[in-house]
Design a protein around this motif. Structure first.
Motif, PDB file in Angstrom:
ATOM      1  N   TYR A 182       0.814  -1.214   0.000  1.00 21.34           N
ATOM      2  CA  TYR A 182       0.000   0.000   0.000  1.00 21.34           C
ATOM      3  C   TYR A 182       0.849   1.266   0.000  1.00 21.34           C
ATOM      4  CZ  TYR A 182      -4.384  -2.521   0.555  1.00 21.34           C
ATOM      5  OH  TYR A 182      -5.476  -3.332   0.344  1.00 21.34           O
TER       6      TYR A 182
ATOM      7  N   ARG B 198       1.544  10.134  -2.257  1.00 14.98           N
ATOM      8  CA  ARG B 198       1.240   9.733  -0.890  1.00 14.98           C
ATOM      9  C   ARG B 198       2.413  10.017   0.037  1.00 14.98           C
ATOM     10  NH1 ARG B 198       0.561   3.764  -2.977  1.00 14.98           N
ATOM     11  NH2 ARG B 198       0.225   5.056  -4.810  1.00 14.98           N
TER      12      ARG B 198
ATOM     13  N   ARG C 121      -2.940   9.907   1.808  1.00 18.51           N
ATOM     14  CA  ARG C 121      -3.121  10.436   0.455  1.00 18.51           C
ATOM     15  C   ARG C 121      -4.158  11.552   0.491  1.00 18.51           C
ATOM     16  NH1 ARG C 121      -3.499   5.382  -3.667  1.00 18.51           N
ATOM     17  NH2 ARG C 121      -3.044   7.036  -5.147  1.00 18.51           N
TER      18      ARG C 121
ATOM     19  N   SER D 177     -13.097   2.794   0.653  1.00 17.66           N
ATOM     20  CA  SER D 177     -11.922   3.529   0.196  1.00 17.66           C
ATOM     21  C   SER D 177     -11.365   2.923  -1.089  1.00 17.66           C
ATOM     22  CB  SER D 177     -10.833   3.494   1.274  1.00 17.66           C
ATOM     23  OG  SER D 177      -9.595   3.901   0.752  1.00 17.66           O
TER      24      SER D 177
ATOM     25  N   THR E  37      -8.466   3.424  -2.194  1.00 19.45           N
ATOM     26  CA  THR E  37      -7.058   3.146  -1.939  1.00 19.45           C
ATOM     27  C   THR E  37      -6.849   1.691  -1.535  1.00 19.45           C
ATOM     28  OG1 THR E  37      -6.692   5.440  -1.252  1.00 19.45           O
ATOM     29  CG2 THR E  37      -5.069   3.848  -0.549  1.00 19.45           C
TER      30      THR E  37
END
Length: 212
Positions: free
Chosen positions: A117, A158, A175, A208, A210
């Motif tokens: 991530y 990020r 982010r 999310s 992300t």
């Protein structure tokens, strides 16, 4: 949304245990705890993850005004337990408008979910996590101060901070990158394994992107 387990280091497909192997495996990375399908922001689903976790399930606590719980991803199986958890919170950017997302990731060393991530190669942060160098930020996690080091080689979209809390790796991915300044504020994290029925009070938002 992922519909089947995948590799926590690359997101690729994994092979289930079978006749000749007793662990999940990735063609690129060998034996791995499988990353289970991303779960929507539902408190009942989150409670199941909390019960199965052998690592902390970190949450901003209490949630700052306007922030919502927006999903969770977990790596592990029934045999080895959940060895990595990524929990997402979203909310309005303090200045300039828009939305910012925070991923709070706890993992055993070598799992690789945090690096995945964070958008970096390898299962860990590398030499930038150096206790001999000054930390760039600090949070309070489970009542203890935790030093965090910022990774300079993370993607430009990020901000990534890494430290250790309760004996395992703690990653915080923010982010957009400009929101990383919030790590210089007094953030308080709680381990939801210790929160009890208060988990049921979490306000939930949309899943999310992300995490996907």
């Amino acid at each position: 949304m992922r519909g089947e387990p995948s590799c926590p280091r690359c997101g690729g497909r994994v092979r289930a245990p079978g006749l000749f192997a007793d662990r999940w495996s990735c063609p690129r990375h060998g034996a791995v705890p499988p990353l289970q399908p991303v779960l929507p922001p539902d408190v009942e689903v989150l409670s199941v993850v909390v019960r199965q976790a052998v690592v902390p399930v970190w949450m901003l606590w209490p949630l700052p005004v306007g922030r919502l719980y927006t999903g969770v991803a977990a790596a592990g199986d029934d045999l080895g337990g959940t060895r990595a958890v990524a929990l997402a919170c979203s909310g309005p950017v303090a200045q300039g408008g828009g939305t910012e997302e925070i991923l709070l990731i706890a993992e055993e060393p070598g799992v690789g979910l945090g690096a995945y991530y964070a958008g970096i190669e390898g299962p860990g942060p590398g030499a930038e996590l150096n206790p001999d160098k000054p930390a760039q930020a600090q949070v309070l996690a489970a009542g203890l101060p935790v030093s965090l080091w910022r990774l300079d080689h993370a993607p430009a979209d990020r901000a990534v901070f890494v430290g250790e809390a309760l004996g395992v790796r703690l990653w915080i991915v923010v982010r957009p990158e400009s929101s990383g300044v919030l790590l210089h504020e007094d953030l308080v994290l709680t381990d939801l394994r210790e929160a009890g029925a208060e988990v049921e009070l979490l306000p939930c938002g949309a899943l999310s992107p992300t995490l996907l």
